[in-house]
Design an enzyme around this catalytic site. Sequence first.
Site, PDB file in Angstrom:
ATOM      1  N   LYS A  54       0.792  -1.289  -0.018  1.00  0.00           N
ATOM      2  CA  LYS A  54      -0.070  -0.116   0.018  1.00  0.00           C
ATOM      3  C   LYS A  54       0.783   1.112   0.153  1.00  0.00           C
ATOM      4  CE  LYS A  54      -4.211  -1.717   2.174  1.00  0.00           C
ATOM      5  NZ  LYS A  54      -5.337  -1.482   3.149  1.00  0.00           N
ATOM      6  N   ASP A  77     -10.073   3.189   1.890  1.00  0.00           N
ATOM      7  CA  ASP A  77     -10.353   2.657   3.262  1.00  0.00           C
ATOM      8  C   ASP A  77     -11.269   3.604   4.167  1.00  0.00           C
ATOM      9  OD1 ASP A  77      -9.100   0.172   3.127  1.00  0.00           O
ATOM     10  OD2 ASP A  77      -7.273   0.899   3.460  1.00  0.00           O
TER      11      ASP A  77
END
Length: 284
Positions: free
Chosen positions: A71, A107
Site C-alpha cells: 500500500k 479505506d
Amino acid sequence: MAITGKTTVTGIIGWPVSHSLSPVLHNAAFQALGLDWIYVPFPVTPERLAEGIAGLKSVGVAGFSVTIPHKVAIIPLLDQVTPEAELIGAVNTVVAREGKLIGYNTDGIGLIAAVREKLSFDPAGKHILVLGAGGAARSAVVSLALAGAAGVTIANRSHDPAAALAQLVAARLPETRFATRGLDCLSDAGFMGGFDLVVNTTSVGMAGDSFPGLALSALKPGGCLYDMVYAPPVTPLLAEARALGIPCANGLAMLVAQGEAAFRIWTGAIPPKGCMEGALAAVL
C-alpha cells in the site's frame, strides 16, 4: 459468466493474496449487474513490485486493489495519487485511465460509510478515540478529520508512532484537535467519558484477545464502538459493548463500503444494495 477475449480484467495485488475476500465482493457485483468483467488475485512479491505494476499496466488491466505489503511502496510507481491517498500515505485502489495509473485510498471512505450506516453516527463535531497507530489507524484518523471530527485521540502501546501520526495529520488538517495517549488510559473512566466513538484499528480481537480494563461503560451517553476486525464476527470487544447496550459494529461494513467505492471508481456503476455484503456474509 463466460470469460472471453472481451472480458475486462481487474484484480488485487499483495503478498500473500490467496486469502483475500475481495474477489468474492467484486465478482458478485459484476455478475449482478451483468458486466463482462472479472476480478482475480495477483500474487506479487515485494522485490518484484515494480515489475508487477509495469506488467499490469502493459496488459491493459482496468484497475486493481492493493493490499499488504504494497500500500505504501506502490505510491512512487504510480502516475498520479489523489490528495486524500497522498495525505494518508497509502493506496488501496488503482485505476487505469488514458494510459496512466491513478492511486486512491477508499479505506477511509469505507469507515465513514460504515459508521454512518451501521451506527447512525456522524463524525462532524464529535470526539473520537482511535486504538492503534498503524496503516489502518492512519486512514481512520485522516478520514474522521476530513468528515469534520472536532477531536481525534490516538491511543497506542508505543508513543512514537502515535505522536508521529498526530503531528503529520495536525499540520494538514488544523481544524481537528489531535492528541495521543498510551493504552493505560483506557481504564480511566474520566478519560473514556470524553468520547462519542471508539474505533479499533488494531488486530486485537482476531485471536480472541481484548483490551484489559477498557472502560467502555464510561463513554458519553449515546457513545458507539466500531471494530475494524470482521473475523470473528463478534470479538470480545464487541461482545462487551453488546452486553453494555453500546451501539457497535464489526469491520464487515467497512470492507464492503471500501469495495463498493473501488467498484465505482473502476466501472462508474453502483453495486446493487446488499450484493457485496450478502456474498461476503455467505463466505464468512
